[in-house]
Structures are given as C-alpha cells and as structure tokens.
Design a protein around this motif. Sequence first.
Motif, PDB file in Angstrom:
ATOM      1  N   LEU A 244     -13.322  30.948  23.248  1.00 38.10           N
ATOM      2  CA  LEU A 244     -13.391  30.747  21.810  1.00 38.10           C
ATOM      3  C   LEU A 244     -14.351  29.608  21.504  1.00 38.10           C
ATOM      4  CD1 LEU A 244     -12.350  31.314  18.925  1.00 38.10           C
ATOM      5  CD2 LEU A 244     -10.550  29.632  19.369  1.00 38.10           C
ATOM      6  N   LEU A 245     -15.318  29.868  20.625  1.00 38.65           N
ATOM      7  CA  LEU A 245     -16.227  28.840  20.135  1.00 38.65           C
ATOM      8  C   LEU A 245     -15.878  28.574  18.684  1.00 38.65           C
ATOM      9  CD1 LEU A 245     -18.742  26.991  20.184  1.00 38.65           C
ATOM     10  CD2 LEU A 245     -20.097  29.008  19.560  1.00 38.65           C
ATOM     11  N   GLU A 246     -15.577  27.314  18.386  1.00 37.87           N
ATOM     12  CA  GLU A 246     -15.334  26.899  17.007  1.00 37.87           C
ATOM     13  C   GLU A 246     -16.353  25.838  16.638  1.00 37.87           C
ATOM     14  OE1 GLU A 246     -11.314  25.465  16.658  1.00 37.87           O
ATOM     15  OE2 GLU A 246     -10.541  27.483  16.356  1.00 37.87           O
ATOM     16  N   ILE A 247     -16.983  26.005  15.476  1.00 42.46           N
ATOM     17  CA  ILE A 247     -17.888  24.991  14.936  1.00 42.46           C
ATOM     18  C   ILE A 247     -17.259  24.525  13.632  1.00 42.46           C
ATOM     19  CG2 ILE A 247     -20.197  24.480  14.102  1.00 42.46           C
ATOM     20  CD1 ILE A 247     -21.191  26.802  15.880  1.00 42.46           C
ATOM     21  N   VAL A 248     -16.936  23.229  13.584  1.00 49.61           N
ATOM     22  CA  VAL A 248     -16.198  22.665  12.468  1.00 49.61           C
ATOM     23  C   VAL A 248     -16.980  21.491  11.882  1.00 49.61           C
ATOM     24  CG1 VAL A 248     -13.992  21.651  11.764  1.00 49.61           C
ATOM     25  CG2 VAL A 248     -14.053  23.311  13.628  1.00 49.61           C
ATOM     26  N   THR A 249     -17.053  21.441  10.545  1.00 52.41           N
ATOM     27  CA  THR A 249     -17.664  20.311   9.842  1.00 52.41           C
ATOM     28  C   THR A 249     -16.557  19.620   9.043  1.00 52.41           C
ATOM     29  OG1 THR A 249     -18.187  21.525   7.820  1.00 52.41           O
ATOM     30  CG2 THR A 249     -19.823  21.621   9.595  1.00 52.41           C
ATOM     31  N   PRO A 250     -16.827  18.464   8.459  1.00 52.59           N
ATOM     32  CA  PRO A 250     -15.797  17.825   7.633  1.00 52.59           C
ATOM     33  C   PRO A 250     -15.344  18.699   6.456  1.00 52.59           C
ATOM     34  CG  PRO A 250     -17.517  16.249   8.148  1.00 52.59           C
ATOM     35  CD  PRO A 250     -17.999  17.588   8.637  1.00 52.59           C
ATOM     36  N   GLU A 251     -16.196  19.610   6.003  1.00 56.94           N
ATOM     37  CA  GLU A 251     -15.861  20.449   4.850  1.00 56.94           C
ATOM     38  C   GLU A 251     -15.134  21.739   5.213  1.00 56.94           C
ATOM     39  OE1 GLU A 251     -19.345  19.499   5.181  1.00 56.94           O
ATOM     40  OE2 GLU A 251     -18.810  17.683   4.116  1.00 56.94           O
ATOM     41  N   ARG A 252     -15.493  22.342   6.369  1.00 56.61           N
ATOM     42  CA  ARG A 252     -14.950  23.680   6.657  1.00 56.61           C
ATOM     43  C   ARG A 252     -15.184  24.096   8.103  1.00 56.61           C
ATOM     44  NH1 ARG A 252     -19.385  27.550   6.203  1.00 56.61           N
ATOM     45  NH2 ARG A 252     -21.254  26.346   5.801  1.00 56.61           N
TER      46      ARG A 252
ATOM     47  N   PRO B 126     -22.073  13.998  23.034  1.00 57.51           N
ATOM     48  CA  PRO B 126     -22.702  13.970  21.708  1.00 57.51           C
ATOM     49  C   PRO B 126     -23.842  14.990  21.647  1.00 57.51           C
ATOM     50  CG  PRO B 126     -23.281  11.988  22.946  1.00 57.51           C
ATOM     51  CD  PRO B 126     -22.344  12.783  23.796  1.00 57.51           C
ATOM     52  N   LEU B 127     -24.080  15.521  20.450  1.00 58.49           N
ATOM     53  CA  LEU B 127     -25.126  16.530  20.257  1.00 58.49           C
ATOM     54  C   LEU B 127     -26.267  15.969  19.419  1.00 58.49           C
ATOM     55  CD1 LEU B 127     -22.942  19.653  19.450  1.00 58.49           C
ATOM     56  CD2 LEU B 127     -23.968  19.029  21.641  1.00 58.49           C
TER      57      LEU B 127
ATOM     58  N   VAL C 147     -27.164  23.097  13.803  1.00 56.34           N
ATOM     59  CA  VAL C 147     -26.137  22.067  13.929  1.00 56.34           C
ATOM     60  C   VAL C 147     -26.823  20.714  13.820  1.00 56.34           C
ATOM     61  CG1 VAL C 147     -24.427  21.033  15.466  1.00 56.34           C
ATOM     62  CG2 VAL C 147     -24.591  23.508  15.289  1.00 56.34           C
ATOM     63  N   ASN C 148     -26.330  19.896  12.917  1.00 55.63           N
ATOM     64  CA  ASN C 148     -26.955  18.600  12.667  1.00 55.63           C
ATOM     65  C   ASN C 148     -26.118  17.471  13.240  1.00 55.63           C
ATOM     66  OD1 ASN C 148     -29.185  19.676  11.275  1.00 55.63           O
ATOM     67  ND2 ASN C 148     -27.881  20.008   9.499  1.00 55.63           N
ATOM     68  N   GLY C 149     -26.205  17.319  14.556  1.00 58.23           N
ATOM     69  CA  GLY C 149     -25.502  16.240  15.231  1.00 58.23           C
ATOM     70  C   GLY C 149     -24.014  16.480  15.324  1.00 58.23           C
ATOM     71  N   GLY C 150     -23.341  15.572  16.010  1.00 61.83           N
ATOM     72  CA  GLY C 150     -21.901  15.674  16.175  1.00 61.83           C
ATOM     73  C   GLY C 150     -21.524  15.587  17.644  1.00 61.83           C
ATOM     74  N   PHE C 151     -20.394  16.207  17.982  1.00 64.97           N
ATOM     75  CA  PHE C 151     -19.892  16.190  19.347  1.00 64.97           C
ATOM     76  C   PHE C 151     -19.427  17.571  19.762  1.00 64.97           C
ATOM     77  CE2 PHE C 151     -19.559  11.856  18.009  1.00 64.97           C
ATOM     78  CZ  PHE C 151     -19.856  11.132  19.154  1.00 64.97           C
ATOM     79  N   MET C 152     -19.463  17.833  21.070  1.00 66.90           N
ATOM     80  CA  MET C 152     -18.941  19.074  21.610  1.00 66.90           C
ATOM     81  C   MET C 152     -17.856  18.736  22.616  1.00 66.90           C
ATOM     82  SD  MET C 152     -20.799  22.144  23.731  1.00 66.90           S
ATOM     83  CE  MET C 152     -21.324  21.081  25.070  1.00 66.90           C
ATOM     84  N   GLU C 153     -16.703  19.397  22.464  1.00 65.61           N
ATOM     85  CA  GLU C 153     -15.617  19.255  23.427  1.00 65.61           C
ATOM     86  C   GLU C 153     -15.463  20.593  24.134  1.00 65.61           C
ATOM     87  OE1 GLU C 153     -10.863  18.261  23.757  1.00 65.61           O
ATOM     88  OE2 GLU C 153     -11.722  18.718  21.805  1.00 65.61           O
TER      89      GLU C 153
ATOM     90  N   LEU D 190     -17.761  19.633  16.797  1.00 65.89           N
ATOM     91  CA  LEU D 190     -17.473  18.878  15.580  1.00 65.89           C
ATOM     92  C   LEU D 190     -18.808  18.365  15.076  1.00 65.89           C
ATOM     93  CD1 LEU D 190     -14.437  16.900  16.989  1.00 65.89           C
ATOM     94  CD2 LEU D 190     -14.358  18.889  15.495  1.00 65.89           C
ATOM     95  N   ALA D 191     -19.333  19.003  14.051  1.00 66.00           N
ATOM     96  CA  ALA D 191     -20.680  18.708  13.576  1.00 66.00           C
ATOM     97  C   ALA D 191     -20.657  17.989  12.236  1.00 66.00           C
ATOM     98  CB  ALA D 191     -21.468  20.008  13.432  1.00 66.00           C
TER      99      ALA D 191
END
Length: 134
Positions: free
Chosen positions: A5-13, A44-45, A64-70, A79-80
């Motif tokens: 499962l790949l999830e890409i999450v931002t602070p908004e959604r 970090p990305l 994807v504009n920066g963030g982290f990958m777990e 988490l972008a």
Amino acid sequence: MSTFLLEIVTPERKVYAEQVNMVSVKGTEGELGILPNHIPLVTPLRIAPITVKRTGSKDEVIAVNGGFMEVRKDKVVILAESAELPEQIDIDRAKAAKDRAEKRLADTKQDNVDFKRAEASLQRAVNRIGVSGK
C-alpha cells in the motif's frame, strides 16, 4: 507479483492510496526504488516527482514537494508538504509561479529577496510543470 500500500498524505488531505508494485522517489541522499518487503526506513524527500508502478497500468507520476517517506514491510507512507496528481495541476498557475521565482532570483540588486524561498518556489513550479506533461 506482490504489492504494498502506498499512501501520499499532505496536511490537507490524502492524495493517493493504492496497492502498487514499486515506487521511485528522490531522497535528500539520492534516488530510491522501493519494492514489496523493503527494509524499514525513514528518509527526507526532495522537491521532485515520484514514479509509481502498478501491474497492468501505465506508470503514474505525482508531483511531491518535499516531506518524508516511511517504509514499512507492507506499506509506504509519504508525508508531503504538498502533492498533486497530473490532472490536478493548474499549468497556468505553475508557469506564473515559475516566472515570479525566476524574476526574484534574477534581481540580485534587492537585499530583501529570500533566495532560498525563491529557489524552492522555482523547484516546486518546475516539478509541477514537469509532472503535468505540458
């Protein structure tokens, strides 16, 4: 072929949540390709597109504009700061942001120009334009 499962999450959604075969990202230390059962890690990305491979479908590219990958055994969470699918990108807005950032960077006479912010803005705009394919 196994998936995760790949999830890409931002602070908004939540931007993306699908079963995938592979994801390629650009971390601060270089490029990474993640396959199922990858060793757990957090990194970090950079501001860069990510490529998603799924069986039976064309590769997907997501801005994807920066963030982290777990990375976990059966799941990858990105988490972008922000992320957009190609069809969500307003190309005119991205081009206008690119032009503004280039003007700020070219204007070396101004002391109040924050070059790091202008450079990051330029990278985000170029990333969005590239992913949109236009």
